[in-house]
Design a protein around this motif. Structure first.
Motif, PDB file in Angstrom:
ATOM      1  N   LEU A   1       2.648   1.773   5.033  1.00 19.48           N
ATOM      2  CA  LEU A   1       2.498   2.214   3.807  1.00 19.48           C
ATOM      3  C   LEU A   1       4.059   2.658   3.257  1.00 19.48           C
ATOM      4  O   LEU A   1       4.983   2.615   4.119  1.00 19.48           O
ATOM      5  CB  LEU A   1       2.086   3.836   4.083  1.00 19.48           C
ATOM      6  N   ILE A   2       4.254   2.715   1.947  1.00 20.59           N
ATOM      7  CA  ILE A   2       5.252   2.676   1.200  1.00 20.59           C
ATOM      8  C   ILE A   2       5.359   4.216   0.566  1.00 20.59           C
ATOM      9  O   ILE A   2       4.404   4.646  -0.269  1.00 20.59           O
ATOM     10  CB  ILE A   2       5.736   1.639   0.305  1.00 20.59           C
TER      11      ILE A   2
ATOM     12  N   ARG B   1       0.191   0.057  -8.574  1.00 24.52           N
ATOM     13  CA  ARG B   1       0.089  -0.094  -7.109  1.00 24.52           C
ATOM     14  C   ARG B   1      -1.194   0.635  -6.630  1.00 24.52           C
ATOM     15  O   ARG B   1      -1.889   1.316  -7.153  1.00 24.52           O
ATOM     16  CB  ARG B   1       1.384   0.906  -6.617  1.00 24.52           C
ATOM     17  N   ALA B   2      -1.363   0.414  -5.263  1.00 28.85           N
ATOM     18  CA  ALA B   2      -2.707   0.879  -4.596  1.00 28.85           C
ATOM     19  C   ALA B   2      -2.226   2.214  -3.827  1.00 28.85           C
ATOM     20  O   ALA B   2      -1.452   1.844  -2.741  1.00 28.85           O
ATOM     21  CB  ALA B   2      -3.335  -0.266  -3.778  1.00 28.85           C
ATOM     22  N   ILE B   3      -2.712   3.363  -4.193  1.00 30.99           N
ATOM     23  CA  ILE B   3      -2.388   4.419  -3.394  1.00 30.99           C
ATOM     24  C   ILE B   3      -3.540   4.761  -2.546  1.00 30.99           C
ATOM     25  O   ILE B   3      -4.645   5.045  -2.906  1.00 30.99           O
ATOM     26  CB  ILE B   3      -2.364   5.646  -4.133  1.00 30.99           C
ATOM     27  N   VAL B   4      -3.046   4.696  -1.325  1.00 31.07           N
ATOM     28  CA  VAL B   4      -4.340   4.789  -0.267  1.00 31.07           C
ATOM     29  C   VAL B   4      -4.512   6.232   0.336  1.00 31.07           C
ATOM     30  O   VAL B   4      -5.243   6.486   1.087  1.00 31.07           O
ATOM     31  CB  VAL B   4      -4.184   3.912   0.860  1.00 31.07           C
TER      32      VAL B   4
ATOM     33  N   GLU C   1       1.021  -1.388   0.220  1.00 30.03           N
ATOM     34  CA  GLU C   1      -0.074  -0.033  -0.029  1.00 30.03           C
ATOM     35  C   GLU C   1       1.031   1.135  -0.098  1.00 30.03           C
ATOM     36  O   GLU C   1       1.741   1.352   0.839  1.00 30.03           O
ATOM     37  CB  GLU C   1      -0.920   0.151   1.213  1.00 30.03           C
ATOM     38  N   HIS C   2       0.568   2.340  -0.852  1.00 27.04           N
ATOM     39  CA  HIS C   2       1.638   3.361  -1.221  1.00 27.04           C
ATOM     40  C   HIS C   2       0.764   4.644  -0.834  1.00 27.04           C
ATOM     41  O   HIS C   2      -0.292   4.932  -0.854  1.00 27.04           O
ATOM     42  CB  HIS C   2       2.032   3.200  -2.646  1.00 27.04           C
ATOM     43  N   ILE C   3       1.678   5.404  -0.544  1.00 29.26           N
ATOM     44  CA  ILE C   3       1.402   6.912  -0.569  1.00 29.26           C
ATOM     45  C   ILE C   3       1.853   7.788  -1.594  1.00 29.26           C
ATOM     46  O   ILE C   3       3.078   7.594  -2.180  1.00 29.26           O
ATOM     47  CB  ILE C   3       2.353   7.797   0.834  1.00 29.26           C
TER      48      ILE C   3
ATOM     49  N   ALA D   1       4.841   7.079   6.382  1.00 28.23           N
ATOM     50  CA  ALA D   1       5.403   5.841   6.030  1.00 28.23           C
ATOM     51  C   ALA D   1       6.126   5.096   7.358  1.00 28.23           C
ATOM     52  O   ALA D   1       6.162   4.093   7.811  1.00 28.23           O
ATOM     53  CB  ALA D   1       6.309   5.705   5.143  1.00 28.23           C
ATOM     54  N   ARG D   2       6.679   6.092   8.065  1.00 25.00           N
ATOM     55  CA  ARG D   2       7.268   5.931   9.359  1.00 25.00           C
ATOM     56  C   ARG D   2       6.503   5.519  10.564  1.00 25.00           C
ATOM     57  O   ARG D   2       6.913   4.644  11.209  1.00 25.00           O
ATOM     58  CB  ARG D   2       7.997   7.161   9.930  1.00 25.00           C
TER      59      ARG D   2
END
Length: 299
Positions: free
Chosen positions: A239-240, A218-221, A193-195, A234-235
């Motif tokens: 999420l990536i 990619r799935a951008i959430v 899951e991505h930013i 992400a921290r």
């Protein structure tokens, strides 16, 4: 034919910049009556009222608006011609430089730049401002002295540029993320899951085009407007964030970063400035320090 009084250009520049007789008088250290007489001469010379009353204030005429940038450039160029180019007393230099950058740049390069500048010129003040877009207006009107970024189609054709460093995108995730344990593949990257990072609009771009060429998506959430908030999310999650490597070095401390597992072209981060500052000794000196700081490899 007799030449016009070129000193009037300085007066006109002050009047157009300030939009008031009193403001222009203070700027040039003249009396309001002297500035009013100068405005009368300018009206006669240009055949235009330039500033007209609207209620209690003065407003620019269309001719004044059209002349404002041209007059400003002429005055700046004239000052540059008459300024010594080879003599720069750094110990006595008192000047503010406004530098426009995207987030991450100050965090990674700002401290070293300030340290180098103050060691030679303690009277120099650096003012860093955010860069929400690639509009070159700030460089043109003098509100920005220097800018960093990737040269794009919207960069003004007259703007001077010089490369600072090459960068590439990396995938970043929290320490202990499931993808941090082994080798990452295009499929495992796309499966997370991505930013998305986008200053305007959606979060998709060339990276998603590269994945699409592999039959992946990619799935951008969530989408944010910058690298710093992407890394903050992400921290504290699974999420990536996909961000520039050198540009965000210190922002990624304690996180797991990995090269993208599919071909993705790198890019060049450059510094940009207006040509009127090209020969300015102090500006050249600052550009040299910025090149040195950005060219230094980090361990």
């Amino acid at each position: 034919m007799s030449l016009p009084d070129l000193n009037l250009l300085i007066t006109l520049d002050a009047l157009l910049a300030e939009g008031s007789v009193a403001g222009a008088a203070r700027r040039l250290r003249l009396s309001p009556s002297a500035m009013s007489r100068a405005l009368a001469r300018l009206r006669q010379a240009t055949g235009d009222p330039l500033l007209v009353r609207a209620g209690r204030a003065l407003v620019h005429t269309p001719r004044a608006i059209a002349l404002r940038q041209q007059v400003s450039d002429l005055v700046h160029d004239g000052v540059a011609v008459l300024r010594p180019v080879d003599k720069l007393d750094l110990a006595q230099l008192a000047r503010t430089f406004t530098i426009r950058t995207r987030e991450g740049f100050v965090e990674n390069f700002g401290a070293q730049l300030i340290k180098r500048v103050r060691a030679e010129a303690p009277g120099v003040y650096l003012r860093f401002v955010p860069k929400p877009d690639k509009d070159s207006t700030g460089l043109r009107d003098g509100s920005v002295d220097l800018e960093t970024g990737v040269i794009g189609k919207s960069t003004g054709p007259e703007v001077r540029t010089q490369a600072l460093f090459r960068d590439r995108f990396v995938a970043v995730m929290r320490a202990g993320h499931a993808l941090a344990a082994g080798a990452i593949t295009p499929a495992s990257y796309a499966g997370g899951e991505h930013i998305g990072v986008a200053r305007q609009g959606g979060g998709k771009g060339p990276l998603d085009d590269a994945l699409l060429a592999l039959g992946l998506e990619r799935a951008i959430v969530a989408t944010v407007a910058g690298f710093a908030p992407a890394l903050a999310l992400a921290r504290e999650s699974d999420l990536i964030a996909t961000v520039p490597e050198r540009h965000t070095g210190l922002l990624r401390d304690g996180m797991h970063s990995v090269a993208l597992p599919f071909p993705m072209p790198g890019f060049t981060v450059s510094m940009l400035w207006h040509p009127r500052l090209d020969a300015d000794p102090a500006h050249r000196w600052l550009r040299g320090h910025l090149r040195a700081v950005c060219g230094a490899e980090r361990g």
